[in-house]
Design a protein around this motif. Structure first.
Motif, PDB file in Angstrom:
ATOM      1  N   GLU A 271       0.929  -1.024   0.066  1.00 29.37           N
ATOM      2  CA  GLU A 271       0.117   0.082  -0.002  1.00 29.37           C
ATOM      3  C   GLU A 271       0.732   1.160  -0.032  1.00 29.37           C
ATOM      4  OE1 GLU A 271      -3.018   1.875   3.147  1.00 29.37           O
ATOM      5  OE2 GLU A 271      -3.699   0.186   2.125  1.00 29.37           O
ATOM      6  N   LEU A 272       0.498   2.281  -0.623  1.00 30.38           N
ATOM      7  CA  LEU A 272       1.109   3.546  -0.826  1.00 30.38           C
ATOM      8  C   LEU A 272       1.006   4.295   0.764  1.00 30.38           C
ATOM      9  CD1 LEU A 272       0.277   5.045  -4.325  1.00 30.38           C
ATOM     10  CD2 LEU A 272       2.416   4.126  -3.569  1.00 30.38           C
ATOM     11  N   PRO A 273       2.004   4.838   0.801  1.00 28.17           N
ATOM     12  CA  PRO A 273       1.950   5.851   2.015  1.00 28.17           C
ATOM     13  C   PRO A 273       1.063   7.171   1.802  1.00 28.17           C
ATOM     14  CG  PRO A 273       3.903   6.056   1.065  1.00 28.17           C
ATOM     15  CD  PRO A 273       3.557   5.183   0.465  1.00 28.17           C
ATOM     16  N   GLU A 274       0.594   8.036   2.639  1.00 26.50           N
ATOM     17  CA  GLU A 274      -0.100   9.040   2.517  1.00 26.50           C
ATOM     18  C   GLU A 274       0.887  10.190   2.404  1.00 26.50           C
ATOM     19  OE1 GLU A 274      -3.206  10.077   5.393  1.00 26.50           O
ATOM     20  OE2 GLU A 274      -4.204   7.875   5.089  1.00 26.50           O
ATOM     21  N   VAL A 275       0.933  10.954   1.294  1.00 26.43           N
ATOM     22  CA  VAL A 275       1.751  12.052   1.235  1.00 26.43           C
ATOM     23  C   VAL A 275       1.064  13.375   0.867  1.00 26.43           C
ATOM     24  CG1 VAL A 275       3.702  13.020  -0.124  1.00 26.43           C
ATOM     25  CG2 VAL A 275       3.406  10.360  -0.085  1.00 26.43           C
ATOM     26  N   GLU A 276       1.240  14.402   1.722  1.00 22.08           N
ATOM     27  CA  GLU A 276       0.812  15.687   1.576  1.00 22.08           C
ATOM     28  C   GLU A 276       1.934  16.735   1.369  1.00 22.08           C
ATOM     29  OE1 GLU A 276      -1.347  16.529   5.501  1.00 22.08           O
ATOM     30  OE2 GLU A 276      -2.562  14.796   5.242  1.00 22.08           O
ATOM     31  N   LEU A 277       1.697  17.601   0.499  1.00 23.15           N
ATOM     32  CA  LEU A 277       2.619  18.703   0.046  1.00 23.15           C
ATOM     33  C   LEU A 277       1.917  20.070   0.486  1.00 23.15           C
ATOM     34  CD1 LEU A 277       3.326  17.502  -3.398  1.00 23.15           C
ATOM     35  CD2 LEU A 277       4.503  16.959  -1.345  1.00 23.15           C
ATOM     36  N   SER A 278       2.598  20.868   1.011  1.00 18.22           N
ATOM     37  CA  SER A 278       2.077  22.243   1.661  1.00 18.22           C
ATOM     38  C   SER A 278       3.097  23.116   1.422  1.00 18.22           C
ATOM     39  CB  SER A 278       1.846  22.241   2.833  1.00 18.22           C
ATOM     40  OG  SER A 278       2.670  21.853   3.734  1.00 18.22           O
ATOM     41  N   THR A 279       2.806  24.468   1.322  1.00 22.62           N
ATOM     42  CA  THR A 279       3.660  25.582   1.186  1.00 22.62           C
ATOM     43  C   THR A 279       3.102  26.792   1.332  1.00 22.62           C
ATOM     44  OG1 THR A 279       5.223  26.757  -0.423  1.00 22.62           O
ATOM     45  CG2 THR A 279       2.866  26.269  -1.275  1.00 22.62           C
ATOM     46  N   ARG A 280       3.889  27.923   1.797  1.00 24.20           N
ATOM     47  CA  ARG A 280       3.135  29.200   2.203  1.00 24.20           C
ATOM     48  C   ARG A 280       2.337  29.786   1.274  1.00 24.20           C
ATOM     49  NH1 ARG A 280       7.448  33.509   4.096  1.00 24.20           N
ATOM     50  NH2 ARG A 280       5.633  34.833   3.517  1.00 24.20           N
ATOM     51  N   GLU A 281       1.368  30.623   1.456  1.00 23.90           N
ATOM     52  CA  GLU A 281       0.516  30.901   0.402  1.00 23.90           C
ATOM     53  C   GLU A 281       1.072  32.021  -0.677  1.00 23.90           C
ATOM     54  OE1 GLU A 281      -2.807  33.088   2.146  1.00 23.90           O
ATOM     55  OE2 GLU A 281      -3.427  31.203   3.270  1.00 23.90           O
ATOM     56  N   ARG A 282       2.182  32.817  -0.264  1.00 29.62           N
ATOM     57  CA  ARG A 282       2.841  33.852  -1.270  1.00 29.62           C
ATOM     58  C   ARG A 282       4.191  33.682  -0.901  1.00 29.62           C
ATOM     59  NH1 ARG A 282      -1.258  36.448  -3.006  1.00 29.62           N
ATOM     60  NH2 ARG A 282      -0.051  37.858  -4.536  1.00 29.62           N
ATOM     61  N   TRP A 283       4.878  33.751  -2.185  1.00 29.57           N
ATOM     62  CA  TRP A 283       6.608  33.927  -2.058  1.00 29.57           C
ATOM     63  C   TRP A 283       7.073  34.888  -2.976  1.00 29.57           C
ATOM     64  CZ3 TRP A 283       9.897  30.362   0.231  1.00 29.57           C
ATOM     65  CH2 TRP A 283       9.249  29.347   0.808  1.00 29.57           C
ATOM     66  N   PRO A 284       7.983  35.679  -2.344  1.00 33.49           N
ATOM     67  CA  PRO A 284       8.681  36.941  -3.138  1.00 33.49           C
ATOM     68  C   PRO A 284       9.118  36.354  -4.631  1.00 33.49           C
ATOM     69  CG  PRO A 284      10.289  36.161  -1.532  1.00 33.49           C
ATOM     70  CD  PRO A 284       8.900  35.283  -1.209  1.00 33.49           C
ATOM     71  N   GLU A 285       9.345  37.225  -5.415  1.00 35.15           N
ATOM     72  CA  GLU A 285      10.018  37.169  -6.586  1.00 35.15           C
ATOM     73  C   GLU A 285      11.542  36.816  -6.461  1.00 35.15           C
ATOM     74  OE1 GLU A 285      10.171  39.271 -10.975  1.00 35.15           O
ATOM     75  OE2 GLU A 285       9.685  40.653  -9.205  1.00 35.15           O
ATOM     76  N   ALA A 286      11.995  35.955  -7.533  1.00 38.95           N
ATOM     77  CA  ALA A 286      13.237  35.465  -7.535  1.00 38.95           C
ATOM     78  C   ALA A 286      13.858  34.474  -6.121  1.00 38.95           C
ATOM     79  CB  ALA A 286      14.247  36.762  -7.584  1.00 38.95           C
ATOM     80  N   VAL A 287      12.795  34.252  -5.459  1.00 41.56           N
ATOM     81  CA  VAL A 287      13.246  33.441  -4.356  1.00 41.56           C
ATOM     82  C   VAL A 287      12.793  31.848  -4.875  1.00 41.56           C
ATOM     83  CG1 VAL A 287      12.900  32.751  -2.075  1.00 41.56           C
ATOM     84  CG2 VAL A 287      13.231  34.896  -2.615  1.00 41.56           C
ATOM     85  N   ALA A 288      13.380  31.004  -4.698  1.00 39.68           N
ATOM     86  CA  ALA A 288      12.916  29.735  -4.958  1.00 39.68           C
ATOM     87  C   ALA A 288      12.020  29.090  -3.789  1.00 39.68           C
ATOM     88  CB  ALA A 288      14.127  28.717  -4.902  1.00 39.68           C
TER      89      ALA A 288
END
Length: 477
Positions: free
Chosen positions: A205-222
């Motif tokens: 069985e596959l594990p559960e994987v959740e992806l998240s990030t902050r809502e807004r990122w500045p330009e030129a920042v990875a």
């Protein structure tokens, strides 16, 4: 009375022996009272000589003279044998009762018998299950018993097939314990056989994987995406996730979980800088497992997760740098606990970090986001990225880290008297955006000379590590 260890051949052989002795004593008691009946014969009540063809009341063998004819037709009773048999039965009974009261009657059942009966038990609190747990905690199982138990866990039963919730509740504990014991065996064949059995379970069985990030990122920042993995059960097999963002110039992120993971099971992956605006990034996750070091990776499955994020052209200006000697001193103090070096294990040299030393008003609303380079005699042996929120008055703090590169050959080499260990701590503004609720970040660089504390045993387990050409996941565990 001292009880024997449960489940060993000595236990059940001793139990069978006690049963044979008890039956023998019962037979001896019956024999002493009822086995020698007259069956129509006349016998001397004194020496039991046969007087069938000797009339009269006097025994011609011993000279005993009877008073009544009934004396010559009595059943012969061996009272001494009877009393000894009764005493022996009583002692065996007392021993068995004491053993059953202290360890339960199931302690006489062979471990293989308990394993065979396990599929027929529905209640997790049943005597069979409890007895197995007791023997595991008492380290009473041999390697052959562990193999039998692990094979039973792999097969499950009609009402608990792996990896169902019923299977996890019934067999998960035994499978995990069996895998860990056998995979730590000194016999390579034993380790490999156990690892393959564990892989048969883990791949279902596959594990559960959740992806998240902050809502807004500045330009030129990875932007970074936090990957949180919830595996369906704890096991000593390895898992690798290859995450490929569907973006131009995006490199796949390869991470391996090969230790007992530290909760929460999460790590971070980087996306290339994006243009201002709203984005939905599809990330393809290839999930693989393997039985252990040296074993091939087995594909388990693939899933695609969409991550929404926004890029703001002016957001970078909302995070201001702060610097100065006062800041540098407190950051340096946070890393003065030095290094700990274990004899073995994953990443045996660890950095001591005390983020509380930046919990002062000077660091209010300030992120401490740095790369720590572990240097031995001027050579870099480890990169550690770590970030947290300084200041006072915050009860919930983000304190996270990752190790993107390491060289255990350099760090784990034998100690020399003239070794010089230094931590070079450099601010990384891009990491500061991972800390929520701040308006500033520390900017600067400090070098902290440290000492190494040698510790015995294996290093504490780590969760996810980066699988790269410079730091391959096949490295020493």
């Amino acid at each position: 009375m001292t009880a024997m260890a449960s489940g060993t051949w000595v236990t059940w052989a001793g139990g069978i022996g006690l049963l044979v002795v008890f039956i023998g004593l019962l037979f001896a008691a019956w024999w002493s009272l009822f086995s020698d009946r007259p069956r129509g014969r006349r016998r001397c009540p004194q020496c039991w000589y046969d007087l069938t063809y000797s009339p009269g009341m006097r025994c011609g063998e011993c000279g005993h003279t009877g008073r009544r004819e009934s004396e010559f037709t009595r059943t012969r009773r061996r009272l001494g044998v009877f009393l000894m048999s009764v005493v022996g039965c009583s002692l065996v009974g007392v021993y068995v009762i004491d053993h059953v009261n202290s360890q339960g009657w199931m302690s006489y059942v062979p471990t293989r018998g308990l394993v065979w009966m396990l599929p027929h038990v529905d209640d997790r609190s049943a005597l069979i299950t409890n007895e197995l747990i007791v023997r595991i905690r008492g380290d009473d199982l041999e390697e052959s018993d562990w193999h039998a138990l692990l094979r039973r866990c792999v097969n499950g039963d009609g009402g608990a097939q792996p990896p169902s919730e019923a299977w996890i509740a019934k067999y998960g504990l035994f499978a995990t314990a069996g895998g860990r014991v056998l995979m730590s065996s000194d016999d390579e064949q034993v380790r490999d056989a156990a690892a393959l059995l564990m892989l048969d379970i883990a791949r279902q069985e596959l594990p559960e994987v959740e992806l998240s990030t902050r809502e807004r990122w500045p330009e030129a920042v990875a932007p970074t995406v936090d990957v949180r993995v919830r595996d369906w059960w704890q096991n000593p097999t390895h898992m690798r996730i290859i995450a490929q963002p569907t973006l131009p110039e995006a490199e796949p992120a390869r991470h391996i979980c090969r230790d007992d993971p530290i909760q929460p099971r999460s790590y971070s992956m980087y996306l290339p800088p994006l243009a201002p605006g709203e984005h939905e990034v599809d990330i393809v996750l290839d999930i693989e497992r393997r039985a252990g070091p040296g074993h091939p990776w087995v594909p388990i499955g693939e899933r695609t997760v969409t991550v929404p994020l926004a890029v703001d052209a002016g957001l970078a200006r909302t995070l201001k740098p702060v610097s100065g000697p006062a800041y540098d001193r407190q950051v340096a103090r946070a890393f003065q606990d030095g290094l700990s070096k274990w004899e073995d294990g994953s990443l045996p040299v660890r950095v001591g970090v005390n983020s509380r030393r930046t919990f002062s008003r000077l660091f209010d609303d300030t992120a401490v986001a740095v790369r720590v380079e572990v240097m031995r005699n001027g050579k870099v042996g480890r990169h550690l990225d770590i970030w947290w929120r300084g200041g006072i008055g915050y009860f919930e703090r983000e304190h996270a880290w990752e190790v993107p590169w390491w060289n255990d050959e350099l760090l784990g080499a034998p100690d020399e008297p003239d070794d010089k260990w230094v931590l070079r701590v450099t601010s990384r503004p891009t990491l500061a955006f991972r800390v929520s609720g701040v308006t500033k970040y520390w900017e600067g660089e400090v070098e902290v000379p440290v000492r190494v504390r040698t510790r015995s045993g294996n290093a504490p387990p780590r969760g996810w590590i980066v699988d790269t050409e410079d730091a391959p996941g096949d490295g020493p565990v």
